[in-house]
Scaffold this motif. Structure first.
Motif: not given
Length: 221
Positions: A45, A83-85, A81
């Protein structure tokens, strides 16, 4: 290339248990403890968001040894990670431009952006303190815009803070991919590849193990 990092956790544990471990520079920040490794899915990811595959030695460290923590100076910046970043955390980690990390770092030899600047204002060339001050302010503005231009660090992944705003980074794209570089901009030194005693550029594995080997001296029995 896969690197065998299996010796690292026990060596770090031995260092952490030594009563003189605090004598190692920066040890108080990381305590010789590595954060848990990334899973394969997390690495995939992360690299998907970066649009690149990290250099092999570093990526194998992330998934087999740890994501960050114990390492040179004040420690190895860990990716997290948020906030999904994915992003790296640490003093100076924000110097990494995640949006341009996949673009090539163009250099293979040391360079200093300050070399292209004109001479600093000389007080003998000005009729008043006010004029000199104005010229100095203008020069500082020019200096900052040239020396701290984000374009110089495209393709650099900042991994370590040495103090006094001096930092070290991994080249992740471009002709020097896989090498560790120093960013000495804070003291006017520019950028340079880190080298061993024979002048050979250091890759991530040799950079990390050189630090690990150096920890023996102050904590030897």
């Amino acid at each position: 290339m896969t690197v065998d990092w299996s010796d690292v956790p026990p060596r770090l544990a031995q260092l952490a248990a030594d009563p003189r471990a605090g004598e190692v520079f920066g040890a108080g920040s990381h305590g010789f403890v590595l954060e848990p490794p990334l899973s394969g899915a997390e690495l995939a990811e992360l690299e998907g968001q970066l649009r690149l595959e990290l250099p092999a030695e570093y990526r194998s460290f992330l998934v087999t040894a740890g994501r960050g923590g114990a390492g040179p100076a004040y420690g190895l910046f860990p990716p997290r990670r948020v906030d999904r970043r994915w992003q790296w955390e640490g003093d100076g980690a924000d110097l990494t431009d995640l949006d341009t990390l996949d673009q090539p770092f163009a250099h293979t030899e040391a360079f200093n952006p300050a070399d292209d600047l004109p001479p600093q204002p000389d007080e003998d060339d000005f009729d008043s303190p006010e004029a000199l001050e104005s010229a100095e302010d203008a020069y500082q503005e020019l200096y900052d815009s040239v020396v701290y231009d984000d374009a110089h660090s495209v393709g650099l992944l900042y991994l370590c803070h040495l103090g006094c705003a001096l930092r070290e980074a991994l080249v992740v794209s471009g002709p020097a991919r896989g090498q560790m570089w120093a960013d000495d901009s804070a003291d006017g030194g520019g950028f340079r590849p880190l080298r061993d005693e024979d002048g050979v550029p250091l890759d991530f594995a040799r950079w990390y193990r050189r630090w690990l080997d150096s920890c023996r001296t102050p904590v030897a029995g």
